[in-house]
Design an enzyme around this catalytic site. Structure first.
Site, PDB file in Angstrom:
ATOM      1  N   HIS A  25     -40.828  18.503  69.984  1.00 50.88           N
ATOM      2  CA  HIS A  25     -40.455  18.983  69.336  1.00 50.88           C
ATOM      3  C   HIS A  25     -41.947  19.630  68.914  1.00 50.88           C
ATOM      4  O   HIS A  25     -42.939  18.973  68.845  1.00 50.88           O
ATOM      5  CB  HIS A  25     -39.765  18.406  67.887  1.00 50.88           C
ATOM      6  CG  HIS A  25     -40.846  17.052  67.614  1.00 50.88           C
ATOM      7  ND1 HIS A  25     -41.411  16.899  66.506  1.00 50.88           N
ATOM      8  CD2 HIS A  25     -40.632  15.967  67.970  1.00 50.88           C
ATOM      9  CE1 HIS A  25     -41.797  15.610  65.778  1.00 50.88           C
ATOM     10  NE2 HIS A  25     -41.113  15.138  67.151  1.00 50.88           N
ATOM     11  N   CYS A  57     -45.598  16.806  66.646  1.00 44.66           N
ATOM     12  CA  CYS A  57     -44.456  15.335  67.014  1.00 44.66           C
ATOM     13  C   CYS A  57     -46.404  14.598  66.439  1.00 44.66           C
ATOM     14  O   CYS A  57     -47.510  14.860  67.378  1.00 44.66           O
ATOM     15  CB  CYS A  57     -45.194  15.758  69.064  1.00 44.66           C
ATOM     16  SG  CYS A  57     -44.603  14.053  69.143  1.00 44.66           S
ATOM     17  N   CYS A  64     -37.639  12.344  71.329  1.00 50.42           N
ATOM     18  CA  CYS A  64     -38.268  11.696  70.009  1.00 50.42           C
ATOM     19  C   CYS A  64     -37.858  11.268  69.163  1.00 50.42           C
ATOM     20  O   CYS A  64     -37.070  11.107  68.690  1.00 50.42           O
ATOM     21  CB  CYS A  64     -39.411  12.786  69.524  1.00 50.42           C
ATOM     22  SG  CYS A  64     -40.867  11.687  68.527  1.00 50.42           S
ATOM     23  N   ARG A  91     -37.236  13.223  62.318  1.00 45.81           N
ATOM     24  CA  ARG A  91     -36.329  14.319  61.788  1.00 45.81           C
ATOM     25  C   ARG A  91     -35.841  15.648  62.824  1.00 45.81           C
ATOM     26  O   ARG A  91     -35.480  16.419  62.486  1.00 45.81           O
ATOM     27  CB  ARG A  91     -38.047  15.480  61.229  1.00 45.81           C
ATOM     28  CG  ARG A  91     -38.474  14.499  60.255  1.00 45.81           C
ATOM     29  CD  ARG A  91     -39.456  15.203  59.768  1.00 45.81           C
ATOM     30  NE  ARG A  91     -40.733  15.275  60.942  1.00 45.81           N
ATOM     31  CZ  ARG A  91     -42.022  15.489  61.341  1.00 45.81           C
ATOM     32  NH1 ARG A  91     -42.281  16.345  60.303  1.00 45.81           N
ATOM     33  NH2 ARG A  91     -42.332  14.892  61.753  1.00 45.81           N
ATOM     34  N   ASP A  95     -38.415  10.652  66.497  1.00 45.55           N
ATOM     35  CA  ASP A  95     -39.301  10.885  65.245  1.00 45.55           C
ATOM     36  C   ASP A  95     -37.716  11.044  64.692  1.00 45.55           C
ATOM     37  O   ASP A  95     -36.882  11.407  64.555  1.00 45.55           O
ATOM     38  CB  ASP A  95     -39.498  12.541  65.061  1.00 45.55           C
ATOM     39  CG  ASP A  95     -40.033  12.958  63.587  1.00 45.55           C
ATOM     40  OD1 ASP A  95     -39.674  13.019  63.000  1.00 45.55           O
ATOM     41  OD2 ASP A  95     -41.899  13.932  63.721  1.00 45.55           O
TER      42      ASP A  95
END
Length: 220
Positions: free
Chosen positions: A99, A102, A43, A47, A45
């Protein structure tokens, strides 16, 4: 605490100095070629950085990231990455990693903001619809989202397996192991969903993947 733009550039200079101090040929060796054993599909993202939580260094992992780690059968970007990874780089492992927490999964389910009209997130909505009976039995909202994250990883992993370039390698030594992971940001743990395609080519017996369904539409 996030770094300022100037701090990022300053860190880069410090990083270069540290690398060359321990190995004067570090960058000369780095630019010769890449031979990663892993393709990581994750992803976007901020993080979820595989270099951080896997310990893999520069040159060890080939990376493709998008919103909610989707392997869309008609996305030339991810298809090209996978083709290059197995044909040119000869990667031994393909990892699809979602994750918990999400934002793309949440947006698709709440149908707010980008999730309201996004054709990209429609893929997740379809996964929810297919597994609606199972998901709606989960009363705890966080656990329901967690399960949808896992189901999305399973579906996207199956989509990888069904790609023609992957299927063409079956029975050869170049056929990669294909894994489904979930990164739990609450604990930092990698959760292996144990979907290694070498052990079991059918992740969801009785259910045709979205990949197969879409391919059949284009063949008509």
């Amino acid at each position: 605490m996030s770094s300022s733009y100037k701090e990022i550039l300053a860190y880069n200079e410090k990083w270069i100095a540290e690398k060359t101090a321990s190995n004067p040929d570090f960058f000369n060796e780095l630019c010769i070629e890449q031979k990663p054993d892993y393709l990581f599909i994750g992803c976007s993202d901020s993080r979820v950085d595989p270099d951080i939580f896997t310990g893999l260094d520069l040159g060890n992992v080939f990376v493709h990231r998008n919103v909610s780690n989707i392997v869309n059968p008609i996305d030339l970007n991810v298809a090209s990455v996978i083709q290059y990874a197995i044909t040119n780089l000869k990667v031994k492992h393909i990892i699809v990693c979602g994750h918990y927490g999400c934002g793309g999964i949440k947006a698709a389910m709440e149908e707010e903001g980008i999730g309201k009209n996004s054709p990209w997130l429609q893929i997740i909505k379809d996964i929810y619809r297919i597994h609606k009976t199972e998901l709606e039995k989960i009363k705890d909202e966080t656990k329901r989202y967690d399960r949808l994250v896992e189901l999305n990883v399973i579906e996207q992993t199956e989509n990888v397996i069904e790609m023609d370039c992957i299927q063409s390698l079956k029975g050869t030594q170049d056929y990669p192991a294909i894994h489904g992971w979930v990164f739990d940001m609450r604990t930092g743990k990698i959760i292996d969903l144990d979907l290694d395609s070498k052990a079991d080519d059918k992740l969801a017996p009785g259910n045709r993947s979205f990949f197969i369904k879409l391919k059949s539409l284009f063949k008509k």
